[in-house]
Design a protein around this motif. Structure first.
Motif, PDB file in Angstrom:
ATOM      1  N   PRO A  91       2.553   2.595  -3.511  1.00  0.00           N
ATOM      2  CA  PRO A  91       3.748   1.880  -3.970  1.00  0.00           C
ATOM      3  C   PRO A  91       4.123   2.204  -5.411  1.00  0.00           C
ATOM      4  CG  PRO A  91       2.156   0.386  -2.949  1.00  0.00           C
ATOM      5  CD  PRO A  91       1.449   1.683  -3.179  1.00  0.00           C
ATOM      6  N   TYR A 128       4.510  -6.667  -4.360  1.00  0.00           N
ATOM      7  CA  TYR A 128       4.577  -7.324  -3.056  1.00  0.00           C
ATOM      8  C   TYR A 128       3.396  -8.277  -2.948  1.00  0.00           C
ATOM      9  CZ  TYR A 128       7.385  -3.136  -2.521  1.00  0.00           C
ATOM     10  OH  TYR A 128       8.295  -2.138  -2.734  1.00  0.00           O
ATOM     11  N   GLU A 133       5.180  -7.863   3.449  1.00  0.00           N
ATOM     12  CA  GLU A 133       6.193  -7.312   2.543  1.00  0.00           C
ATOM     13  C   GLU A 133       5.896  -5.846   2.245  1.00  0.00           C
ATOM     14  OE1 GLU A 133       6.031  -9.790  -0.877  1.00  0.00           O
ATOM     15  OE2 GLU A 133       7.076 -11.466   0.060  1.00  0.00           O
ATOM     16  N   LEU A 134       4.616  -5.535   2.026  1.00  0.00           N
ATOM     17  CA  LEU A 134       4.221  -4.159   1.745  1.00  0.00           C
ATOM     18  C   LEU A 134       4.501  -3.257   2.942  1.00  0.00           C
ATOM     19  CD1 LEU A 134       2.856  -2.220  -0.251  1.00  0.00           C
ATOM     20  CD2 LEU A 134       0.648  -2.907   0.717  1.00  0.00           C
ATOM     21  N   SER A 135       4.225  -3.752   4.147  1.00  0.00           N
ATOM     22  CA  SER A 135       4.476  -2.977   5.366  1.00  0.00           C
ATOM     23  C   SER A 135       5.964  -2.743   5.577  1.00  0.00           C
ATOM     24  CB  SER A 135       3.883  -3.699   6.577  1.00  0.00           C
ATOM     25  OG  SER A 135       2.472  -3.782   6.479  1.00  0.00           O
ATOM     26  N   ASP A 136       6.778  -3.762   5.300  1.00  0.00           N
ATOM     27  CA  ASP A 136       8.229  -3.612   5.446  1.00  0.00           C
ATOM     28  C   ASP A 136       8.755  -2.544   4.486  1.00  0.00           C
ATOM     29  OD1 ASP A 136       8.290  -5.536   7.398  1.00  0.00           O
ATOM     30  OD2 ASP A 136       8.942  -7.156   6.076  1.00  0.00           O
ATOM     31  N   TRP A 137       8.236  -2.529   3.246  1.00  0.00           N
ATOM     32  CA  TRP A 137       8.640  -1.515   2.278  1.00  0.00           C
ATOM     33  C   TRP A 137       8.227  -0.122   2.772  1.00  0.00           C
ATOM     34  CZ3 TRP A 137       5.151   1.725  -0.237  1.00  0.00           C
ATOM     35  CH2 TRP A 137       5.732   2.611  -1.162  1.00  0.00           C
ATOM     36  N   GLN A 138       7.013  -0.010   3.315  1.00  0.00           N
ATOM     37  CA  GLN A 138       6.524   1.282   3.774  1.00  0.00           C
ATOM     38  C   GLN A 138       7.363   1.811   4.939  1.00  0.00           C
ATOM     39  OE1 GLN A 138       2.218   2.981   3.846  1.00  0.00           O
ATOM     40  NE2 GLN A 138       2.429   1.743   5.682  1.00  0.00           N
ATOM     41  N   LYS A 139       7.813   0.936   5.818  1.00  0.00           N
ATOM     42  CA  LYS A 139       8.683   1.360   6.916  1.00  0.00           C
ATOM     43  C   LYS A 139       9.988   1.943   6.384  1.00  0.00           C
ATOM     44  CE  LYS A 139       6.891  -1.946  10.306  1.00  0.00           C
ATOM     45  NZ  LYS A 139       7.180  -3.179  11.098  1.00  0.00           N
ATOM     46  N   GLN A 140      10.483   1.401   5.291  1.00  0.00           N
ATOM     47  CA  GLN A 140      11.691   1.957   4.668  1.00  0.00           C
ATOM     48  C   GLN A 140      11.422   3.367   4.151  1.00  0.00           C
ATOM     49  OE1 GLN A 140      12.807  -0.842   1.635  1.00  0.00           O
ATOM     50  NE2 GLN A 140      13.289  -2.471   3.078  1.00  0.00           N
ATOM     51  N   GLN A 141      10.206   3.602   3.635  1.00  0.00           N
ATOM     52  CA  GLN A 141       9.846   4.939   3.151  1.00  0.00           C
ATOM     53  C   GLN A 141       9.781   5.929   4.307  1.00  0.00           C
ATOM     54  OE1 GLN A 141       9.848   5.133  -0.259  1.00  0.00           O
ATOM     55  NE2 GLN A 141      10.403   2.998   0.168  1.00  0.00           N
TER      56      GLN A 141
END
Length: 239
Positions: A91, A128, A133-141
């Protein structure tokens, strides 16, 4: 089958044994109870879609919403162990496959990022506060990587096929997944020919293609989740 159905929900399971957490158990609140009872007569009046919706509704659980509303402690000396099975994008610096875990902390081998997984299942040292929240951000990546044509790779893996209960080694070597194909060693299949792809356990990737069942096992230290997310992000874009 002509029988009734009881839906039964377990609460606290994510924090006692997160899917990425290996075999270590976090000691804390865990509770299960029946949600609904459906008699054979009730089931006969329901379509498959209605029954599926009822089961989904009865078993739905937002572990973090419950934990944030009523925090409970889960004790473990290895709270963050195997976080690299979940997190493959740093992150802070954006490096891939550089997260390493030990005890209740995880860090990036490419930058000075260091964060902690607390006994309450929260994250300290990141922007996060929850794994969700961290997983949701990673899916965006993942979506950005797919858009930018960034391939997902692993240095080494084996791929086998299963037929008549016999497992046969098909290939071994580096893995590459793009929007066009999945390759392992000298084996290659187009993503369009893959019917479905999922994770078996915590390390293996299983998929079906052209009426055959395959299992891809990346070498130790490589993340299997990224291939799962990449494929399903690609599939969603095709629909």
């Amino acid at each position: 089958a002509g029988c009734g159905l009881v839906t039964y929900k377990i609460v606290g399971g994510y924090f006692t044994s997160p899917r990425w957490g290996g075999a270590s158990i976090r000691r804390g609140y865990l509770h299960g109870s029946p949600v609904n009872v459906y008699t054979p007569e009730m089931l006969q009046t329901m379509s498959n879609e209605e029954l599926h919706a009822a089961i989904t509704r009865d078993l739905h659980e937002d572990a973090y919403a419950r934990q944030l509303a009523d925090p409970k402690r889960y004790r473990s000396r290895k709270g963050a162990m195997f976080m690299e099975r979940l997190l493959f994008v740093c992150p802070q610096c954006g490096s891939r496959d550089t997260i390493r875990s030990a005890g209740d902390t995880a860090s990036c081998t490419c930058c000075n990022l260091n964060f902690r997984y607390t006994p309450y299942g929260m994250l300290e040292g990141l922007p996060y506060s929850t794994v969700k929240e961290l997983s949701d951000w990673q899916k965006q990546q993942v979506a950005l990587d797919l858009e930018n044509g960034t391939p997902y790779t692993a240095q080494d893996a084996t791929i086998t096929t299963l037929y008549n209960h016999q497992e046969t080694l098909i290939a071994q070597g580096p893995v590459t997944m793009t929007a066009e194909f999945l390759r392992c060693g000298d084996f290659q299949v187009t993503l369009k020919d893959i019917n479905d792809l999922n994770i078996h356990g915590q390390k293996a990737i299983v998929f079906t293609a052209q009426r055959a069942y395959y299992e891809l096992r990346p070498a130790a230290g490589y993340n299997a989740l990224k291939f799962h997310l990449f494929y399903h992000c690609w599939k969603k874009q095709q629909s």
